[in-house]
Design a protein around this motif. Structure first.
Motif, mmCIF file in Angstrom:
data_model
loop_
_atom_site.group_PDB
_atom_site.id
_atom_site.type_symbol
_atom_site.label_atom_id
_atom_site.label_comp_id
_atom_site.label_asym_id
_atom_site.label_seq_id
_atom_site.Cartn_x
_atom_site.Cartn_y
_atom_site.Cartn_z
ATOM 1 N N ILE A 194 5.979 1.891 -11.496
ATOM 2 C CA ILE A 194 5.851 2.604 -10.222
ATOM 3 C C ILE A 194 4.474 3.235 -10.087
ATOM 4 O O ILE A 194 3.872 3.213 -9.025
ATOM 5 N N GLU A 195 3.954 3.793 -11.169
ATOM 6 C CA GLU A 195 2.631 4.412 -11.107
ATOM 7 C C GLU A 195 1.530 3.389 -10.862
ATOM 8 O O GLU A 195 0.481 3.730 -10.322
ATOM 9 N N ASN A 196 1.768 2.151 -11.232
ATOM 10 C CA ASN A 196 0.785 1.081 -11.015
ATOM 11 C C ASN A 196 1.023 0.338 -9.705
ATOM 12 O O ASN A 196 0.427 -0.717 -9.473
ATOM 13 N N ALA A 246 0.833 -1.208 0.000
ATOM 14 C CA ALA A 246 0.000 0.000 0.000
ATOM 15 C C ALA A 246 0.867 1.257 0.000
ATOM 16 O O ALA A 246 0.544 2.243 -0.668
ATOM 17 N N LEU A 247 1.976 1.218 0.721
ATOM 18 C CA LEU A 247 2.904 2.356 0.732
ATOM 19 C C LEU A 247 3.526 2.555 -0.650
ATOM 20 O O LEU A 247 3.660 3.684 -1.117
ATOM 21 N N ILE A 248 3.893 1.467 -1.294
ATOM 22 C CA ILE A 248 4.443 1.552 -2.653
ATOM 23 C C ILE A 248 3.400 2.143 -3.590
ATOM 24 O O ILE A 248 3.710 2.962 -4.454
ATOM 25 N N GLY A 249 2.158 1.753 -3.386
ATOM 26 C CA GLY A 249 1.064 2.318 -4.173
ATOM 27 C C GLY A 249 0.931 3.819 -3.962
ATOM 28 O O GLY A 249 0.697 4.574 -4.920
ATOM 29 N N GLN A 250 1.104 4.270 -2.720
ATOM 30 C CA GLN A 250 1.051 5.704 -2.414
ATOM 31 C C GLN A 250 2.170 6.460 -3.131
ATOM 32 O O GLN A 250 1.968 7.560 -3.630
ATOM 33 N N ILE A 251 3.339 5.856 -3.186
ATOM 34 C CA ILE A 251 4.458 6.469 -3.904
ATOM 35 C C ILE A 251 4.110 6.588 -5.381
ATOM 36 O O ILE A 251 4.351 7.620 -6.011
ATOM 37 N N GLY A 252 3.523 5.533 -5.933
ATOM 38 C CA GLY A 252 3.106 5.553 -7.339
ATOM 39 C C GLY A 252 2.084 6.644 -7.614
ATOM 40 O O GLY A 252 2.157 7.347 -8.627
ATOM 41 N N ILE A 253 1.120 6.815 -6.708
ATOM 42 C CA ILE A 253 0.108 7.868 -6.849
ATOM 43 C C ILE A 253 0.770 9.246 -6.809
ATOM 44 O O ILE A 253 0.435 10.139 -7.597
ATOM 45 N N PHE A 254 1.746 9.407 -5.915
ATOM 46 C CA PHE A 254 2.478 10.672 -5.813
ATOM 47 C C PHE A 254 3.215 10.973 -7.121
ATOM 48 O O PHE A 254 3.131 12.081 -7.655
ATOM 49 N N ILE A 255 3.917 9.976 -7.641
ATOM 50 C CA ILE A 255 4.684 10.149 -8.886
ATOM 51 C C ILE A 255 3.740 10.516 -10.028
ATOM 52 O O ILE A 255 3.999 11.463 -10.790
ATOM 53 N N LYS A 256 2.651 9.783 -10.154
ATOM 54 C CA LYS A 256 1.702 10.050 -11.237
ATOM 55 C C LYS A 256 1.098 11.454 -11.095
ATOM 56 O O LYS A 256 0.968 12.188 -12.084
ATOM 57 N N GLY A 257 0.760 11.834 -9.866
ATOM 58 C CA GLY A 257 0.205 13.169 -9.631
ATOM 59 C C GLY A 257 1.180 14.269 -10.012
ATOM 60 O O GLY A 257 0.808 15.253 -10.671
#
Length: 116
Positions: free
Chosen positions: A52-54, A15-26
């Motif tokens: 990473i975004e996924n 879930a943390l990795i997912g948050q990083i991906g969301i940050f990068i995509k944003g």
């Protein structure tokens, strides 16, 4: 005392990795960049950006390259370690410094005229 976010503590690693991906995509979309453009700017391939975004795991070097390309290295400032000295140790250090200053002021240079 360390500031922590309870939501982050309760999240799983994925879930943390997912948050990083969301940050990068944003950040990427805020800058109106495509994945291909970010890949070129960071020196990585588009597949890595997509990963990473996924929410897929990537290595730390790739993350740093992406953050650098997005002008977002500031997020790493939380990793800066500042050594903290306890008040007691600080007081001891100050006392030693004062003693050194007193001892140095009592010494007279060898070539100084003592007026004898």
């Amino acid at each position: 005392m360390v500031k922590t976010n309870n939501n982050l503590i309760q999240m799983s690693d994925s879930a943390l990795i997912g948050q990083i991906g969301i940050f990068i995509k944003g950040k990427r979309t805020d800058k109106n960049l495509t994945q291909a453009q970010l890949a070129q700017a960071s020196g990585l391939n588009r597949w890595t950006i997509s990963q990473i975004e996924n929410g897929e795991s990537i290595n730390i070097s790739s993350l740093i390259q992406i953050l650098r390309a997005l002008d977002s290295l500031y997020v790493l400032s939380e990793f800066e370690y500042k050594e903290v000295i306890s008040p007691l140790e600080y007081a001891k250090l100050k006392k030693k410094q004062k003693q050194r200053v007193r001892n140095q002021s009592r010494k007279t240079p060898d070539n100084e005229d003592l007026g004898w």
